[in-house]
Design a protein around this motif. Structure first.
Motif, PDB file in Angstrom:
ATOM      1  N   SER A 137      -9.930  15.718  -3.709  1.00  0.00           N
ATOM      2  CA  SER A 137      -8.585  15.148  -3.688  1.00  0.00           C
ATOM      3  C   SER A 137      -8.622  13.639  -3.868  1.00  0.00           C
ATOM      4  N   ALA A 138      -9.580  12.984  -3.205  1.00  0.00           N
ATOM      5  CA  ALA A 138      -9.665  11.524  -3.307  1.00  0.00           C
ATOM      6  C   ALA A 138     -10.020  11.076  -4.709  1.00  0.00           C
ATOM      7  N   LEU A 139     -10.938  11.784  -5.361  1.00  0.00           N
ATOM      8  CA  LEU A 139     -11.326  11.412  -6.720  1.00  0.00           C
ATOM      9  C   LEU A 139     -10.225  11.700  -7.725  1.00  0.00           C
ATOM     10  N   GLY A 140      -9.433  12.728  -7.472  1.00  0.00           N
ATOM     11  CA  GLY A 140      -8.370  13.068  -8.409  1.00  0.00           C
ATOM     12  C   GLY A 140      -7.067  12.363  -8.144  1.00  0.00           C
ATOM     13  N   ALA A 141      -6.991  11.585  -7.059  1.00  0.00           N
ATOM     14  CA  ALA A 141      -5.729  10.941  -6.696  1.00  0.00           C
ATOM     15  C   ALA A 141      -5.385   9.828  -7.677  1.00  0.00           C
ATOM     16  N   THR A 142      -4.095   9.647  -7.897  1.00  0.00           N
ATOM     17  CA  THR A 142      -3.598   8.569  -8.745  1.00  0.00           C
ATOM     18  C   THR A 142      -3.199   7.392  -7.880  1.00  0.00           C
ATOM     19  N   ARG A 143      -3.641   6.215  -8.265  1.00  0.00           N
ATOM     20  CA  ARG A 143      -3.316   4.998  -7.539  1.00  0.00           C
ATOM     21  C   ARG A 143      -2.563   4.055  -8.455  1.00  0.00           C
ATOM     22  N   VAL A 144      -1.539   3.412  -7.909  1.00  0.00           N
ATOM     23  CA  VAL A 144      -0.715   2.496  -8.683  1.00  0.00           C
ATOM     24  C   VAL A 144      -0.567   1.197  -7.910  1.00  0.00           C
ATOM     25  N   THR A 145      -0.105   0.188  -8.610  1.00  0.00           N
ATOM     26  CA  THR A 145       0.128  -1.115  -7.996  1.00  0.00           C
ATOM     27  C   THR A 145       1.617  -1.304  -7.756  1.00  0.00           C
ATOM     28  N   LEU A 146       1.974  -1.528  -6.497  1.00  0.00           N
ATOM     29  CA  LEU A 146       3.337  -1.898  -6.141  1.00  0.00           C
ATOM     30  C   LEU A 146       3.382  -3.407  -5.910  1.00  0.00           C
ATOM     31  N   TYR A 147       4.584  -3.948  -5.991  1.00  0.00           N
ATOM     32  CA  TYR A 147       4.757  -5.387  -5.796  1.00  0.00           C
ATOM     33  C   TYR A 147       5.652  -5.593  -4.586  1.00  0.00           C
ATOM     34  N   LYS A 148       5.003  -6.040  -3.495  1.00  0.00           N
ATOM     35  CA  LYS A 148       5.697  -6.254  -2.237  1.00  0.00           C
ATOM     36  C   LYS A 148       6.247  -7.677  -2.205  1.00  0.00           C
ATOM     37  N   LEU A 149       7.468  -7.809  -1.732  1.00  0.00           N
ATOM     38  CA  LEU A 149       8.095  -9.121  -1.658  1.00  0.00           C
ATOM     39  C   LEU A 149       7.711  -9.768  -0.326  1.00  0.00           C
ATOM     40  N   VAL A 150       6.914 -10.850  -0.417  1.00  0.00           N
ATOM     41  CA  VAL A 150       6.432 -11.573   0.760  1.00  0.00           C
ATOM     42  C   VAL A 150       6.813 -13.036   0.608  1.00  0.00           C
ATOM     43  N   ASP A 151       7.635 -13.535   1.524  1.00  0.00           N
ATOM     44  CA  ASP A 151       8.089 -14.934   1.493  1.00  0.00           C
ATOM     45  C   ASP A 151       8.722 -15.292   0.157  1.00  0.00           C
ATOM     46  N   GLY A 152       9.496 -14.346  -0.398  1.00  0.00           N
ATOM     47  CA  GLY A 152      10.215 -14.594  -1.626  1.00  0.00           C
ATOM     48  C   GLY A 152       9.394 -14.485  -2.889  1.00  0.00           C
ATOM     49  N   ALA A 153       8.117 -14.100  -2.790  1.00  0.00           N
ATOM     50  CA  ALA A 153       7.256 -14.005  -3.967  1.00  0.00           C
ATOM     51  C   ALA A 153       6.621 -12.616  -4.016  1.00  0.00           C
ATOM     52  N   PRO A 154       6.419 -12.061  -5.229  1.00  0.00           N
ATOM     53  CA  PRO A 154       5.798 -10.734  -5.342  1.00  0.00           C
ATOM     54  C   PRO A 154       4.312 -10.772  -5.028  1.00  0.00           C
ATOM     55  N   GLN A 155       3.863  -9.800  -4.268  1.00  0.00           N
ATOM     56  CA  GLN A 155       2.449  -9.676  -3.923  1.00  0.00           C
ATOM     57  C   GLN A 155       1.979  -8.274  -4.295  1.00  0.00           C
ATOM     58  N   PRO A 156       1.012  -8.147  -5.218  1.00  0.00           N
ATOM     59  CA  PRO A 156       0.566  -6.813  -5.649  1.00  0.00           C
ATOM     60  C   PRO A 156      -0.242  -6.116  -4.555  1.00  0.00           C
ATOM     61  N   VAL A 157       0.064  -4.845  -4.337  1.00  0.00           N
ATOM     62  CA  VAL A 157      -0.704  -4.016  -3.410  1.00  0.00           C
ATOM     63  C   VAL A 157      -0.950  -2.674  -4.089  1.00  0.00           C
ATOM     64  N   GLN A 158      -2.136  -2.144  -3.896  1.00  0.00           N
ATOM     65  CA  GLN A 158      -2.462  -0.861  -4.516  1.00  0.00           C
ATOM     66  C   GLN A 158      -2.290   0.261  -3.500  1.00  0.00           C
ATOM     67  N   VAL A 159      -1.639   1.338  -3.941  1.00  0.00           N
ATOM     68  CA  VAL A 159      -1.369   2.483  -3.077  1.00  0.00           C
ATOM     69  C   VAL A 159      -1.764   3.757  -3.803  1.00  0.00           C
ATOM     70  N   ARG A 160      -1.993   4.765  -3.011  1.00  0.00           N
ATOM     71  CA  ARG A 160      -2.256   6.096  -3.553  1.00  0.00           C
ATOM     72  C   ARG A 160      -0.961   6.892  -3.495  1.00  0.00           C
ATOM     73  N   VAL A 161      -0.579   7.480  -4.617  1.00  0.00           N
ATOM     74  CA  VAL A 161       0.676   8.222  -4.676  1.00  0.00           C
ATOM     75  C   VAL A 161       0.396   9.699  -4.441  1.00  0.00           C
ATOM     76  N   GLY A 162       1.365  10.357  -3.805  1.00  0.00           N
ATOM     77  CA  GLY A 162       1.242  11.782  -3.509  1.00  0.00           C
ATOM     78  C   GLY A 162       2.397  12.565  -4.078  1.00  0.00           C
ATOM     79  N   ALA A 163       2.992  13.396  -3.240  1.00  0.00           N
ATOM     80  CA  ALA A 163       4.066  14.283  -3.692  1.00  0.00           C
ATOM     81  C   ALA A 163       5.311  13.470  -4.046  1.00  0.00           C
ATOM     82  N   SER A 164       6.062  13.994  -5.018  1.00  0.00           N
ATOM     83  CA  SER A 164       7.310  13.347  -5.443  1.00  0.00           C
ATOM     84  C   SER A 164       8.382  14.408  -5.620  1.00  0.00           C
ATOM     85  N   ASP A 165       9.597  14.085  -5.152  1.00  0.00           N
ATOM     86  CA  ASP A 165      10.715  15.004  -5.311  1.00  0.00           C
ATOM     87  C   ASP A 165      11.636  14.598  -6.453  1.00  0.00           C
ATOM     88  N   GLY A 166      11.182  13.663  -7.294  1.00  0.00           N
ATOM     89  CA  GLY A 166      11.987  13.205  -8.414  1.00  0.00           C
ATOM     90  C   GLY A 166      12.774  11.951  -8.114  1.00  0.00           C
TER      91      GLY A 166
END
Length: 503
Positions: free
Chosen positions: A451-480
């Protein structure tokens, strides 16, 4: 004497209009000034918050209700129907008489067979008498022939007559057996003039009427259709090939029928059949869903709209799908699977899984040693400047090889090969640890590794002190609408979904 003119004068309508216009202009100026102030404080980003909640993933499909077992009752003989004892929706039990066919033809055949058997038995008695006479004649002539009182030819003729008598007896006995079989066939056909129910159930269809002639030649005519036990029914859903990989036996199903718009029914996936159907270049697979109909509400033949629940994640972190699609101008990074920058996250996921395996002291020590060695290889690979997977060196893909998913991703075959290669190397790296696990622990570990090797990871951009900060997360189930995320975010974090148009 005239009155002096009054000093009070009426206001001119022109002054009234001017006053109203002045007030309106002042109000408009105030509204514009306030809006400008608000726009000056407005953030240039469109954002959403990371939330904690449930995600239910379901596959929609349509199908038809039917009885689990439906039996078609036919006729194996021809004849005129003399009586029909059941109608549509009649409840029947096994052995109940449904209809009768005129039996007179078969009664006559039975009587004819009985007469032929009696005639054959008389012929047998005659043949047996002839056989006894032939045996006596042969004995006499054989005795006289031995004393040279009769010729050898007379002895041979007596022996031939004896053989013929024996053959006649055998032929007559075979004829009797043949007539018995023929009579038994007529007797079986006579019994088939009574059409009985083979099962307990309810009559769905009836295709005959009294007086109708049934002709059974190459194919048995269908007389009744009986549904066996409507308290349990099934649905045959047509599931698209893109979704069939997620469907497994035992998954819950909810469905509705137009006949009962205010009710929702439930079932369970019973079978995923392999017999694919292609219609207008669309490939679908039949999925059988078992349904409890103990209240007899549902009817055979109803069209249903069903949802197969393939995943139900409770109390997870989720974020709007718009956040997954946002990329700052100039950022072309694609979602990654397995390797690349997601290596540290994957090792963290394996560490979390190991913590749930109830490891003893020796197992924990073996895991810590393997994990430390893996991280050292990854760090060495990072310092050398190569883009390697979480294994670094022998634990990940060669330099420059990055598994990518989605737009800009590589060939699907290459992605599968890379995953397999990384899986083999990770299994080799943790081989000492896995040898210490019991079968149950090893099965959970192997599943987590895949599961870990097949997982998809994407970069989200978190707003910290008014500026975007990239963070990488692992995505799982989606309901659309929302997608499960794990990694560098927490509930309440503000995630950028887009940029506002500048004014």
């Amino acid at each position: 004497m005239s009155r002096p003119p009054s000093r009070r004068r009426r206001l001119s309508p022109r002054y009234l209009v001017a006053a109203v216009v002045a007030v309106a202009l002042a109000a408009a100026a105030w509204v514009w000034w306030r809006g400008a102030a608000e726009r000056g404080d407005e953030s240039p980003w469109r954002t959403v918050q990371v939330e904690r909640g449930d995600i239910r993933v379901a596959i929609s499909a349509t199908g038809t209700l039917s009885a689990i077992s439906t039996v078609t009752v036919g006729s194996q003989i021809s004849g005129q129907v003399t009586e029909v004892l059941v109608d549509f929706n009649s409840q029947v039990r096994q052995g109940d008489v449904l209809a009768r066919i005129d039996p007179r033809t078969y009664e006559a055949q039975i009587e004819q067979g009985a007469a032929q058997i009696a005639s054959a038995r008389a012929s047998l008695a005659q043949a047996q008498a002839t056989l006894r006479n032939a045996e006596l004649d042969y004995r006499r002539k054989a005795d006289l022939g031995g004393r040279q009182l009769v010729s050898r030819a007379d002895v041979d003729l007596a022996r031939a007559a004896l053989d013929q008598a024996r053959a006649q007896v055998a032929a007559t006995q075979a004829q009797i057996r043949q007539q018995n079989a023929s009579t038994e066939t007529a007797r079986v056909n006579f019994e088939r003039t009574v059409i009985t129910s083979p099962v307990d159930g309810v009559v769905l269809t009836r295709t005959i009427e009294p007086g109708q002639t049934v002709a059974a030649s190459l194919q048995a005519p269908e007389l009744f259709t009986i549904a066996e036990d409507l308290s349990k029914m099934k649905i045959e859903l047509a599931v698209d090939e893109a979704d069939i990989g997620q469907v497994k036996p035992g998954q819950p199903v909810s469905f509705t029928a137009d006949a009962f718009p205010d009710r929702q029914f439930r079932g369970v996936v019973d079978q995923v059949r392999l017999a694919a159907t292609t219609t207008n270049n669309v490939v679908t697979y039949p999925v059988v869903v078992s349904v409890d109909n103990s209240d007899n509400t549902l009817l055979p033949g109803l069209t249903v709209n069903a949802e197969i629940e393939v995943s139900n994640r409770s109390d997870v972190l989720k974020v709007s799908n718009a956040a997954l699609r946002y990329k700052p101008v100039g950022d072309t990074a694609a979602p990654q699977a397995g390797g690349g920058r997601g290596g540290a996250a994957m090792l963290g996921e394996l560490e979390r899984v190991a913590g749930e395996l109830d490891l003893d002291q020796a197992q924990r020590a073996a895991f810590d040693a393997a994990l430390a060695a893996q991280r050292q290889r990854a760090e060495a690979a990072r310092q050398s400047g190569g883009q390697r997977g979480p294994g670094g060196g022998q634990g990940g893909p060669p330099p420059g090889m990055m598994i990518r998913m989605g737009q800009g991703g590589g060939d699907a075959g290459m992605q599968a090969q890379m995953r397999q290669r990384m899986l083999e190397r990770m299994q080799e790296s943790f081989a000492g640890f896995t040898r210490t696990l019991n079968p149950e622990q090893r099965a959970r570990w192997d599943a987590a590794l895949v599961s870990a090797l097949g997982a998809t990871r994407v970069t989200l951009y978190k707003l910290v002190d008014g500026a975007p900060q990239p963070v990488q997360v692992r995505v799982g189930a989606s309901d659309g609408t929302s997608t499960e995320v794990r990694g560098g975010v927490e509930a309440g974090d503000v995630i950028i979904t887009g940029e506002r148009a500048r004014r």
